[in-house]
Design a protein around this motif. Structure first.
Motif, PDB file in Angstrom:
ATOM      1  N   VAL A   1      28.097  39.598  27.391  1.00 20.30           N
ATOM      2  CA  VAL A   1      29.377  39.382  26.713  1.00 20.30           C
ATOM      3  C   VAL A   1      30.329  38.667  27.673  1.00 20.30           C
ATOM      4  O   VAL A   1      30.398  39.004  28.849  1.00 20.30           O
ATOM      5  CB  VAL A   1      29.994  40.739  26.290  1.00 20.30           C
ATOM      6  CG1 VAL A   1      31.346  40.542  25.636  1.00 20.30           C
ATOM      7  CG2 VAL A   1      29.057  41.498  25.377  1.00 20.30           C
ATOM      8  N   LYS A   2      31.060  37.697  27.167  1.00 25.24           N
ATOM      9  CA  LYS A   2      32.070  37.002  27.977  1.00 25.24           C
ATOM     10  C   LYS A   2      33.330  37.860  28.034  1.00 25.24           C
ATOM     11  O   LYS A   2      33.837  38.299  26.994  1.00 25.24           O
ATOM     12  CB  LYS A   2      32.402  35.643  27.367  1.00 25.24           C
ATOM     13  CG  LYS A   2      31.249  34.669  27.416  1.00 25.24           C
ATOM     14  CD  LYS A   2      31.532  33.636  28.444  1.00 25.24           C
ATOM     15  CE  LYS A   2      30.404  32.597  28.402  1.00 25.24           C
ATOM     16  NZ  LYS A   2      30.330  31.868  29.606  1.00 25.24           N
ATOM     17  N   VAL A   3      33.806  38.124  29.243  1.00 31.26           N
ATOM     18  CA  VAL A   3      35.016  38.929  29.437  1.00 31.26           C
ATOM     19  C   VAL A   3      35.967  38.204  30.380  1.00 31.26           C
ATOM     20  O   VAL A   3      35.554  37.427  31.232  1.00 31.26           O
ATOM     21  CB  VAL A   3      34.690  40.334  29.990  1.00 31.26           C
ATOM     22  CG1 VAL A   3      33.958  41.171  28.973  1.00 31.26           C
ATOM     23  CG2 VAL A   3      33.911  40.248  31.282  1.00 31.26           C
ATOM     24  N   ASP A   4      37.257  38.485  30.193  1.00 31.14           N
ATOM     25  CA  ASP A   4      38.275  37.889  31.050  1.00 31.14           C
ATOM     26  C   ASP A   4      38.479  38.748  32.288  1.00 31.14           C
ATOM     27  O   ASP A   4      38.521  39.975  32.191  1.00 31.14           O
ATOM     28  CB  ASP A   4      39.603  37.784  30.288  1.00 31.14           C
ATOM     29  CG  ASP A   4      39.511  36.813  29.137  1.00 31.14           C
ATOM     30  OD1 ASP A   4      39.142  35.658  29.381  1.00 31.14           O
ATOM     31  OD2 ASP A   4      39.802  37.224  27.995  1.00 31.14           O
ATOM     32  N   VAL A   5      38.600  38.101  33.440  1.00 31.43           N
ATOM     33  CA  VAL A   5      38.855  38.805  34.699  1.00 31.43           C
ATOM     34  C   VAL A   5      39.970  38.095  35.454  1.00 31.43           C
ATOM     35  O   VAL A   5      40.209  36.904  35.254  1.00 31.43           O
ATOM     36  CB  VAL A   5      37.588  38.906  35.583  1.00 31.43           C
ATOM     37  CG1 VAL A   5      36.580  39.842  34.968  1.00 31.43           C
ATOM     38  CG2 VAL A   5      36.975  37.550  35.827  1.00 31.43           C
ATOM     39  N   VAL A   6      40.621  38.850  36.317  1.00 37.37           N
ATOM     40  CA  VAL A   6      41.717  38.302  37.115  1.00 37.37           C
ATOM     41  C   VAL A   6      41.665  38.932  38.499  1.00 37.37           C
ATOM     42  O   VAL A   6      41.210  40.070  38.659  1.00 37.37           O
ATOM     43  CB  VAL A   6      43.092  38.566  36.443  1.00 37.37           C
ATOM     44  CG1 VAL A   6      43.405  40.051  36.380  1.00 37.37           C
ATOM     45  CG2 VAL A   6      44.209  37.808  37.137  1.00 37.37           C
ATOM     46  N   GLU A   7      42.109  38.179  39.504  1.00 38.35           N
ATOM     47  CA  GLU A   7      42.258  38.708  40.854  1.00 38.35           C
ATOM     48  C   GLU A   7      43.490  38.069  41.481  1.00 38.35           C
ATOM     49  O   GLU A   7      43.662  36.851  41.419  1.00 38.35           O
ATOM     50  CB  GLU A   7      41.023  38.413  41.708  1.00 38.35           C
ATOM     51  CG  GLU A   7      41.111  39.035  43.083  1.00 38.35           C
ATOM     52  CD  GLU A   7      39.858  38.814  43.920  1.00 38.35           C
ATOM     53  OE1 GLU A   7      39.447  39.757  44.594  1.00 38.35           O
ATOM     54  OE2 GLU A   7      39.309  37.695  43.905  1.00 38.35           O
ATOM     55  N   VAL A   8      44.355  38.891  42.054  1.00 39.34           N
ATOM     56  CA  VAL A   8      45.547  38.418  42.756  1.00 39.34           C
ATOM     57  C   VAL A   8      45.541  39.096  44.119  1.00 39.34           C
ATOM     58  O   VAL A   8      45.345  40.304  44.206  1.00 39.34           O
ATOM     59  CB  VAL A   8      46.839  38.753  41.977  1.00 39.34           C
ATOM     60  CG1 VAL A   8      48.061  38.284  42.741  1.00 39.34           C
ATOM     61  CG2 VAL A   8      46.803  38.131  40.586  1.00 39.34           C
TER      62      VAL A   8
ATOM     63  N   PHE B 141      51.185  34.537  46.668  1.00 40.79           N
ATOM     64  CA  PHE B 141      49.978  35.295  46.391  1.00 40.79           C
ATOM     65  C   PHE B 141      48.930  34.336  45.838  1.00 40.79           C
ATOM     66  O   PHE B 141      49.257  33.411  45.095  1.00 40.79           O
ATOM     67  CB  PHE B 141      50.243  36.378  45.338  1.00 40.79           C
ATOM     68  CG  PHE B 141      51.060  37.528  45.844  1.00 40.79           C
ATOM     69  CD1 PHE B 141      50.469  38.539  46.573  1.00 40.79           C
ATOM     70  CD2 PHE B 141      52.418  37.602  45.579  1.00 40.79           C
ATOM     71  CE1 PHE B 141      51.217  39.618  47.031  1.00 40.79           C
ATOM     72  CE2 PHE B 141      53.173  38.670  46.037  1.00 40.79           C
ATOM     73  CZ  PHE B 141      52.567  39.671  46.767  1.00 40.79           C
ATOM     74  N   GLY B 142      47.675  34.576  46.200  1.00 39.48           N
ATOM     75  CA  GLY B 142      46.587  33.828  45.593  1.00 39.48           C
ATOM     76  C   GLY B 142      46.312  34.436  44.229  1.00 39.48           C
ATOM     77  O   GLY B 142      46.379  35.652  44.058  1.00 39.48           O
ATOM     78  N   MET B 143      46.025  33.592  43.242  1.00 42.80           N
ATOM     79  CA  MET B 143      45.775  34.102  41.894  1.00 42.80           C
ATOM     80  C   MET B 143      44.605  33.345  41.283  1.00 42.80           C
ATOM     81  O   MET B 143      44.572  32.120  41.300  1.00 42.80           O
ATOM     82  CB  MET B 143      47.035  33.951  41.030  1.00 42.80           C
ATOM     83  CG  MET B 143      46.915  34.601  39.677  1.00 42.80           C
ATOM     84  SD  MET B 143      48.501  34.844  38.842  1.00 42.80           S
ATOM     85  CE  MET B 143      49.068  33.172  38.586  1.00 42.80           C
ATOM     86  N   TRP B 144      43.655  34.089  40.743  1.00 41.91           N
ATOM     87  CA  TRP B 144      42.463  33.513  40.137  1.00 41.91           C
ATOM     88  C   TRP B 144      42.211  34.233  38.821  1.00 41.91           C
ATOM     89  O   TRP B 144      42.296  35.456  38.747  1.00 41.91           O
ATOM     90  CB  TRP B 144      41.282  33.686  41.076  1.00 41.91           C
ATOM     91  CG  TRP B 144      39.977  33.199  40.537  1.00 41.91           C
ATOM     92  CD1 TRP B 144      39.465  31.941  40.648  1.00 41.91           C
ATOM     93  CD2 TRP B 144      38.997  33.964  39.833  1.00 41.91           C
ATOM     94  NE1 TRP B 144      38.240  31.879  40.045  1.00 41.91           N
ATOM     95  CE2 TRP B 144      37.927  33.112  39.527  1.00 41.91           C
ATOM     96  CE3 TRP B 144      38.934  35.290  39.412  1.00 41.91           C
ATOM     97  CZ2 TRP B 144      36.809  33.534  38.838  1.00 41.91           C
ATOM     98  CZ3 TRP B 144      37.813  35.710  38.718  1.00 41.91           C
ATOM     99  CH2 TRP B 144      36.759  34.834  38.439  1.00 41.91           C
ATOM    100  N   ALA B 145      41.907  33.478  37.777  1.00 38.34           N
ATOM    101  CA  ALA B 145      41.574  34.067  36.477  1.00 38.34           C
ATOM    102  C   ALA B 145      40.505  33.207  35.831  1.00 38.34           C
ATOM    103  O   ALA B 145      40.532  31.980  35.933  1.00 38.34           O
ATOM    104  CB  ALA B 145      42.807  34.138  35.591  1.00 38.34           C
ATOM    105  N   ASP B 146      39.542  33.858  35.183  1.00 35.69           N
ATOM    106  CA  ASP B 146      38.464  33.124  34.518  1.00 35.69           C
ATOM    107  C   ASP B 146      37.747  34.060  33.565  1.00 35.69           C
ATOM    108  O   ASP B 146      38.132  35.219  33.402  1.00 35.69           O
ATOM    109  CB  ASP B 146      37.491  32.563  35.564  1.00 35.69           C
ATOM    110  CG  ASP B 146      36.732  31.343  35.062  1.00 35.69           C
ATOM    111  OD1 ASP B 146      36.873  30.972  33.882  1.00 35.69           O
ATOM    112  OD2 ASP B 146      35.986  30.759  35.864  1.00 35.69           O
ATOM    113  N   GLU B 147      36.687  33.548  32.984  1.00 39.22           N
ATOM    114  CA  GLU B 147      35.826  34.323  32.107  1.00 39.22           C
ATOM    115  C   GLU B 147      34.485  34.481  32.796  1.00 39.22           C
ATOM    116  O   GLU B 147      33.964  33.520  33.344  1.00 39.22           O
ATOM    117  CB  GLU B 147      35.623  33.534  30.804  1.00 39.22           C
ATOM    118  CG  GLU B 147      35.881  34.305  29.565  1.00 39.22           C
ATOM    119  CD  GLU B 147      35.679  33.458  28.316  1.00 39.22           C
ATOM    120  OE1 GLU B 147      34.749  32.629  28.276  1.00 39.22           O
ATOM    121  OE2 GLU B 147      36.456  33.631  27.384  1.00 39.22           O
TER     122      GLU B 147
END
Length: 196
Positions: free
Chosen positions: A152-159, A140-146
């Motif tokens: 406001v800085k928030v955390d996000v993820v996509e798989v 699976f492709g996985m990406w995470a960042d702010e």
């Protein structure tokens, strides 16, 4: 009379051939649809596991991860704290309420035992968590960042599924539900899957 019988037999053979071809096409189409649906259900199940692991990782560490090694290590040896929370409300002399919260750490519980118990996921295998079901080595492709949302800085993820079984699913599709199976987003604060 002989010509009529020959023509009848030829037409019968042609009709039987066409009937077989049509029946075979329909059967193959149904079988392929069932195979794709079965494989997509397995991919959705795996994405749900990964989502649970990512949410737990973010809860404990304060951010998501795009590193499979870190995520697997967290699932294998990470722990949640069990916390008791008691709110005390005191009414002040002038009628207002004052609230203070008492927190008490009761202990810890293993992430693996808590999220991936044998009862919930009987065939859970941590080593294959990143592997796409039905493929040899595809991950699976996985990406995470702010990202910044509303100042406001928030955390996000996509798989996402990098090797979709369904040929109709590709990145060029405009509709999110027709893109390869995935959860999360690079632009929005969500962990929803596009199959939901």
């Amino acid at each position: 009379m002989e010509k009529t019988k020959i023509i009848s037999v030829v037409f019968l053979v042609i009709a039987l051939g066409i009937a077989y071809y049509l029946g075979s096409s329909i059967y193959t189409s149904i079988t392929e649809t069932e195979r794709i649906e079965n494989m997509e259900n397995r991919v959705i199940n795996k994405l749900s596991m990964i989502r649970e692991a990512q949410i737990a990782y973010q809860t404990v560490n304060g951010n998501y991860t795009s590193d499979w090694g870190k995520l697997k290590s967290f699932v294998d040896s990470g722990e949640f704290y069990l916390i008791s929370k008691i709110e005390h409300i005191i009414t002040l002399d002038y009628g207002a309420d004052s609230v203070y919260v008492e927190l008490d750490t009761l202990g810890t519980v293993s992430v693996k035992d808590s999220l991936f118990s044998a009862k919930k996921y009987p065939k859970f295998n941590l080593e294959t968590l990143s592997k796409i079901p039905g493929t040899k080595d595809a991950e699976f492709g996985m990406w995470a960042d702010e990202i910044e949302k509303g100042g406001v800085k928030v955390d996000v993820v996509e798989v996402w599924d990098t090797a979709p079984t369904n040929p109709a699913r590709n990145e060029k599709n405009e509709a999110r539900t027709r893109k390869p199976l995935r959860f999360g987003s690079r632009t929005n604060i969500t962990t929803a899957g596009n199959w939901e």
